[in-house]
Design a protein around this motif. Structure first.
Motif, PDB file in Angstrom:
ATOM      1  N   UNK A 250       0.802  -1.220   0.000  1.00 24.61           N
ATOM      2  CA  UNK A 250       0.000   0.000   0.000  1.00 24.61           C
ATOM      3  C   UNK A 250       0.835   1.269   0.000  1.00 24.61           C
ATOM      4  N   UNK A 251       1.951   1.271   0.727  1.00 22.53           N
ATOM      5  CA  UNK A 251       2.775   2.476   0.805  1.00 22.53           C
ATOM      6  C   UNK A 251       3.632   2.667  -0.448  1.00 22.53           C
ATOM      7  N   UNK A 252       4.253   1.573  -0.900  1.00 19.83           N
ATOM      8  CA  UNK A 252       5.235   1.670  -1.974  1.00 19.83           C
ATOM      9  C   UNK A 252       4.737   1.074  -3.284  1.00 19.83           C
ATOM     10  N   UNK A 253       3.741   0.205  -3.241  1.00 18.73           N
ATOM     11  CA  UNK A 253       3.202  -0.390  -4.448  1.00 18.73           C
ATOM     12  C   UNK A 253       4.020  -1.526  -5.008  1.00 18.73           C
ATOM     13  N   UNK A 254       4.789  -2.236  -4.154  1.00 17.64           N
ATOM     14  CA  UNK A 254       5.586  -3.365  -4.622  1.00 17.64           C
ATOM     15  C   UNK A 254       4.691  -4.544  -4.980  1.00 17.64           C
ATOM     16  N   UNK A 255       5.145  -5.346  -5.964  1.00 21.40           N
ATOM     17  CA  UNK A 255       4.447  -6.573  -6.323  1.00 21.40           C
ATOM     18  C   UNK A 255       4.760  -7.665  -5.316  1.00 21.40           C
ATOM     19  N   UNK A 256       4.040  -8.796  -5.425  1.00 17.64           N
ATOM     20  CA  UNK A 256       4.238  -9.900  -4.490  1.00 17.64           C
ATOM     21  C   UNK A 256       5.664 -10.430  -4.547  1.00 17.64           C
ATOM     22  N   UNK A 257       6.204 -10.617  -5.769  1.00 16.71           N
ATOM     23  CA  UNK A 257       7.564 -11.139  -5.892  1.00 16.71           C
ATOM     24  C   UNK A 257       8.611 -10.119  -5.456  1.00 16.71           C
ATOM     25  N   UNK A 258       8.340  -8.846  -5.681  1.00 15.73           N
ATOM     26  CA  UNK A 258       9.257  -7.806  -5.216  1.00 15.73           C
ATOM     27  C   UNK A 258       9.320  -7.794  -3.690  1.00 15.73           C
ATOM     28  N   UNK A 259       8.179  -8.016  -3.059  1.00  9.48           N
ATOM     29  CA  UNK A 259       8.144  -8.077  -1.598  1.00  9.48           C
ATOM     30  C   UNK A 259       8.940  -9.276  -1.098  1.00  9.48           C
ATOM     31  N   UNK A 260       8.843 -10.406  -1.804  1.00 11.83           N
ATOM     32  CA  UNK A 260       9.629 -11.578  -1.425  1.00 11.83           C
ATOM     33  C   UNK A 260      11.121 -11.279  -1.513  1.00 11.83           C
ATOM     34  N   UNK A 261      11.528 -10.531  -2.532  1.00 11.11           N
ATOM     35  CA  UNK A 261      12.936 -10.149  -2.654  1.00 11.11           C
ATOM     36  C   UNK A 261      13.354  -9.200  -1.534  1.00 11.11           C
ATOM     37  N   UNK A 262      12.460  -8.302  -1.152  1.00 10.31           N
ATOM     38  CA  UNK A 262      12.774  -7.400  -0.048  1.00 10.31           C
ATOM     39  C   UNK A 262      12.901  -8.168   1.267  1.00 10.31           C
ATOM     40  N   UNK A 263      12.062  -9.186   1.443  1.00  8.32           N
ATOM     41  CA  UNK A 263      12.182 -10.022   2.635  1.00  8.32           C
ATOM     42  C   UNK A 263      13.510 -10.780   2.629  1.00  8.32           C
ATOM     43  N   UNK A 264      13.964 -11.150   1.428  1.00  6.72           N
ATOM     44  CA  UNK A 264      15.273 -11.795   1.315  1.00  6.72           C
ATOM     45  C   UNK A 264      16.378 -10.804   1.705  1.00  6.72           C
ATOM     46  N   UNK A 265      16.255  -9.559   1.244  1.00  7.56           N
ATOM     47  CA  UNK A 265      17.209  -8.519   1.627  1.00  7.56           C
ATOM     48  C   UNK A 265      17.219  -8.320   3.139  1.00  7.56           C
ATOM     49  N   UNK A 266      16.036  -8.255   3.703  1.00  6.09           N
ATOM     50  CA  UNK A 266      15.887  -8.139   5.155  1.00  6.09           C
ATOM     51  C   UNK A 266      16.622  -9.281   5.857  1.00  6.09           C
ATOM     52  N   UNK A 267      16.434 -10.487   5.365  1.00  6.86           N
ATOM     53  CA  UNK A 267      17.049 -11.653   5.986  1.00  6.86           C
ATOM     54  C   UNK A 267      18.563 -11.681   5.847  1.00  6.86           C
ATOM     55  N   UNK A 268      19.082 -11.283   4.676  1.00  5.30           N
ATOM     56  CA  UNK A 268      20.531 -11.268   4.480  1.00  5.30           C
ATOM     57  C   UNK A 268      21.199 -10.306   5.462  1.00  5.30           C
ATOM     58  N   UNK A 269      20.624  -9.125   5.591  1.00  9.21           N
ATOM     59  CA  UNK A 269      21.167  -8.172   6.553  1.00  9.21           C
ATOM     60  C   UNK A 269      20.951  -8.668   7.979  1.00  9.21           C
ATOM     61  N   UNK A 270      19.846  -9.361   8.201  1.00 10.66           N
ATOM     62  CA  UNK A 270      19.589  -9.917   9.528  1.00 10.66           C
ATOM     63  C   UNK A 270      20.598 -10.971   9.918  1.00 10.66           C
ATOM     64  N   UNK A 271      20.995 -11.800   8.956  1.00 12.39           N
ATOM     65  CA  UNK A 271      21.989 -12.840   9.233  1.00 12.39           C
ATOM     66  C   UNK A 271      23.331 -12.210   9.592  1.00 12.39           C
ATOM     67  N   UNK A 272      23.718 -11.171   8.831  1.00 15.70           N
ATOM     68  CA  UNK A 272      24.953 -10.468   9.145  1.00 15.70           C
ATOM     69  C   UNK A 272      24.861  -9.811  10.523  1.00 15.70           C
ATOM     70  N   UNK A 273      23.712  -9.208  10.807  1.00 18.90           N
ATOM     71  CA  UNK A 273      23.516  -8.564  12.098  1.00 18.90           C
ATOM     72  C   UNK A 273      23.573  -9.547  13.248  1.00 18.90           C
ATOM     73  N   UNK A 274      23.081 -10.757  13.034  1.00 22.47           N
ATOM     74  CA  UNK A 274      23.086 -11.773  14.079  1.00 22.47           C
ATOM     75  C   UNK A 274      24.508 -12.088  14.547  1.00 22.47           C
ATOM     76  N   UNK A 275      25.411 -12.343  13.593  1.00 22.20           N
ATOM     77  CA  UNK A 275      26.766 -12.728  13.971  1.00 22.20           C
ATOM     78  C   UNK A 275      27.584 -11.534  14.461  1.00 22.20           C
ATOM     79  N   UNK A 276      27.368 -10.364  13.846  1.00 21.14           N
ATOM     80  CA  UNK A 276      28.078  -9.174  14.321  1.00 21.14           C
ATOM     81  C   UNK A 276      27.653  -8.834  15.745  1.00 21.14           C
ATOM     82  N   UNK A 277      26.349  -8.880  15.994  1.00 22.29           N
ATOM     83  CA  UNK A 277      25.843  -8.565  17.327  1.00 22.29           C
ATOM     84  C   UNK A 277      26.245  -9.642  18.327  1.00 22.29           C
ATOM     85  N   UNK A 278      26.258 -10.913  17.902  1.00 23.88           N
ATOM     86  CA  UNK A 278      26.656 -11.982  18.805  1.00 23.88           C
ATOM     87  C   UNK A 278      28.087 -11.812  19.287  1.00 23.88           C
ATOM     88  N   UNK A 279      28.977 -11.414  18.366  1.00 27.66           N
ATOM     89  CA  UNK A 279      30.372 -11.197  18.746  1.00 27.66           C
ATOM     90  C   UNK A 279      30.497 -10.033  19.724  1.00 27.66           C
TER      91      UNK A 279
END
Length: 411
Positions: A250-279
Motif C-alpha cells: 500500500x505504501x510503496x506499491x511493490x508486487x508480491x515477488x518484489x516483496x519476497x525479494x525485499x524479505x530476502x534482503x531483510x534476511x541477508x542483513x539480519x543474518x549479518x547482524x546476528x553474527x556481528x551482534x553476537x560477537x
C-alpha cells in the motif's frame, strides 16, 4: 548414534570438536524451522486470508495465538522436564511442529487454523525454551557466545531463506504446499537431532566469573530491565513486521515477488547482524542491545516517513533486518550474564517473555491496521522502540563477567 557430539570435560575445556559443531548446526536447523513456521504467515498473509475467507488482520492474529502458547510453554518447559534427555525432548518438539504445520496446510477455516497454531506454539515454546541453553553445553566454554550465535542464527536464516522461499512457494504453488513442506522438514530435523546431539540431562551450573552472582531469584534488577527492553522492542517490531507485506503493497506499491525479494534482503542483513551482534554482545550485551534498538527505531521512522519511495523503503528494510537480526542473540546473552547461575531457567523465562511480546505485537499491529490504518501503526511502533531504548539506557545493567566464563557441565 546420539552421543557422537559428547566429549570429556577436559577436552571441552580446550576445544570444540567437529561432531560438536555438527550438533550445534542441527540445533540451528531446528531454530530455523521454528521461526519459519511461526513467521511464514507474514509472507503469505494476503493469499492465506483469501484462501480461508478471512480478513488479513485475522491471519496476522494467528501469530498472536502462536506467541501466547509458546510464551506459556517456554518458561514452564525447563521446570517440568526434570532430568529428561533434552535431545529426545527437542526431537519430540519437532514432531509436534510437523503436526502443527500439516494441520495448517489442511485448514479450511479460521478455527482449524487456530488449532494448528496452538500446536505450533507448543513445539516452538519447547525448542526456544531450551535451545540456547543446550547450545552452551555442546561446545568448549570459549565458544559459548559463538554457539549461541549459531543457534539463534536460525532466526535470521529463516528470514534469509525460510520466509522468502516460503513466500515464493506460496506465490507459485499455493500457501498450503509451503506449510506442508515445513511439516516434512520438521520430521527430518527430528531424526537429525536424535543422531547428532549427545544425551543431555538437567544441567549443573559452575560459574567462575570474577564477580559471580550467587544463586538467587531470577527477578534481579538487570534481568527486569532486560525483559522490559525485550517486551517494548519485540512488541514494536512485530506490530510492524507482521504487516510488512500490506505496508509495502500500500505504501510503496511493490508486487508480491518484489516483496519476497525485499524479505530476502531483510534476511541477508539480519543474518549479518546476528553474527556481528553476537560477537559484540559476548562482551557488552547491554550496549549491543541498545544500538540495535536505535537501529530498529530509525528504520521504522524511515519507512513511515519516506516509505512511498522505493529506494528509501529498501534501505529501511535492510537497516531493520540488520538491527533486528541481532536482537535475539544479544538479549539472550544479556539474560545469560544477568543470571549466570540459572542459565536454563532464565532462557525459558526470556523466551516466554519474547514470545509473549510477539503475540502482543501481532495483536496490537492488527488492531491498529484494522482501526487506524498502516501509517498510525508505524508511528506507534516507532514510539515503542524508542521507549525500549530509554529503558535500557537508564535501567540497571548486567554485572557478571563475559559469557565464556559461564561453564556448564553435562551430566
Amino acid at each position: 548414534m546420539g552421543s557422537s557430539a559428547s566429549a570429556p570435560a577436559s577436552v571441552r575445556e580446550n576445544r570444540t570438536s567437529l561432531p560438536q559443531w555438527v550438533a550445534v548446526g542441527v540445533l540451528t536447523l531446528a531454530t530455523f524451522l521454528v521461526v519459519t513456521s511461526e513467521m511464514l504467515p507474514v509472507g503469505v498473509l494476503t493469499p492465506m486470508a483469501d484462501g480461508l475467507g478471512i480478513p488479513g488482520g485475522a491471519v496476522g492474529m494467528s501469530l498472536t495465538v502462536t506467541g501466547l502458547v509458546s510464551a506459556v510453554t517456554a518458561p514452564v518447559a525447563p521446570r517440568v522436564l526434570g532430568n529428561l534427555d533434552r535431545r529426545k525432548v527437542l526431537a519430540a518438539a519437532m514432531v509436534v511442529l510437523a503436526i502443527g504445520n500439516a494441520v495448517t496446510a489442511m485448514a479450511s477455516d479460521f478455527g482449524l487454523m487456530v488449532v494448528s497454531r496452538v500446536l505450533l506454539g507448543i513445539g516452538i515454546g519447547i525448542v526456544w525454551g531450551i535451545a540456547s541453553a543446550v547450545a552452551t553445553r555442546l561446545v568448549a566454554p570459549r565458544n559459548i557466545a559463538l554457539a549461541v550465535s549459531f543457534a539463534v542464527s536460525g532466526v535470521a536464516s529463516a528470514s534469509v531463506l525460510g520466509v522468502p522461499l516460503g513466500t515464493f512457494v506460496g506465490n507459485a504453488f499455493g500457501w498450503r504446499l509451503a506449510f506442508g513442506s515445513l511439516s516434512a522438514l520438521a520430521l527430518v530435523i527430528a531424526l537429525a537431532i536424535l543422531i547428532a546431539l549427545p544425551t543431555l540431562r538437567r544441567p549443573e551450573a559452575n560459574i567462575s566469573a570474577v564477580e559471580a552472582v550467587p544463586r538467587m531469584s531470577l527477578l534481579r534488577p538487570a534481568v527486569i530491565t532486560g525483559l522490559m527492553v525485550v517486551v517494548l522492542l519485540v512488541t514494536a517490531h512485530f506490530a510492524a513486521y507482521t504487516y510488512v507485506r500490506p505496508v509495502l503493497e500500500n505504501q510503496t506499491g511493490f508486487s508480491a515477488n518484489a516483496i519476497a525479494l525485499l524479505l530476502l534482503l531483510y534476511g541477508l542483513f539480519g543474518l549479518a547482524g546476528n553474527f556481528a551482534a553476537g560477537a559484540a554482545a559476548g562482551r557488552r550485551p547491554r550496549l549491543t542491545v541498545l544500538l540495535l534498538a536505535a537501529g530498529i527505531t530509525v528504520a521504522i521512522v524511515i519507512l513511515a516517513r519516506f516509505g512511498t519511495n522505493a529506494l528509501a523503503a529498501g534501505a529501511a528494510i535492510a537497516l531493520w533486518g540488520a538491527a533486528y537480526g541481532g536482537v535475539s542473540v544479544s538479549a539472550q546473552l544479556w539474560m545469560t550474564t544477568a543470571a549466570a547461575d540459572r542459565v536454563e531457567h532464565i532462557t525459558g523465562l526470556y523466551v516466554g517473555i519474547f514470545n509473549g511480546s510477539i503475540a502482543l505485537g501481532a495483536a496490537v499491529g492488527g488492531l491498529m491496521v484494522e482501526n487506524s490504518g498502516i501509517l498510525p501503526m508505524l508511528w506507534a511502533t516507532c514510539a515503542l522502540a524508542f521507549a525500549s531504548l530509554l529503558v535500557g539506557l537508564f535501567g540497571p545493567r548486567p554485572t557478571t563477567g563475559p559469557v565464556e566464563e559461564i561453564k556448564l557441565t553435562v551430566r
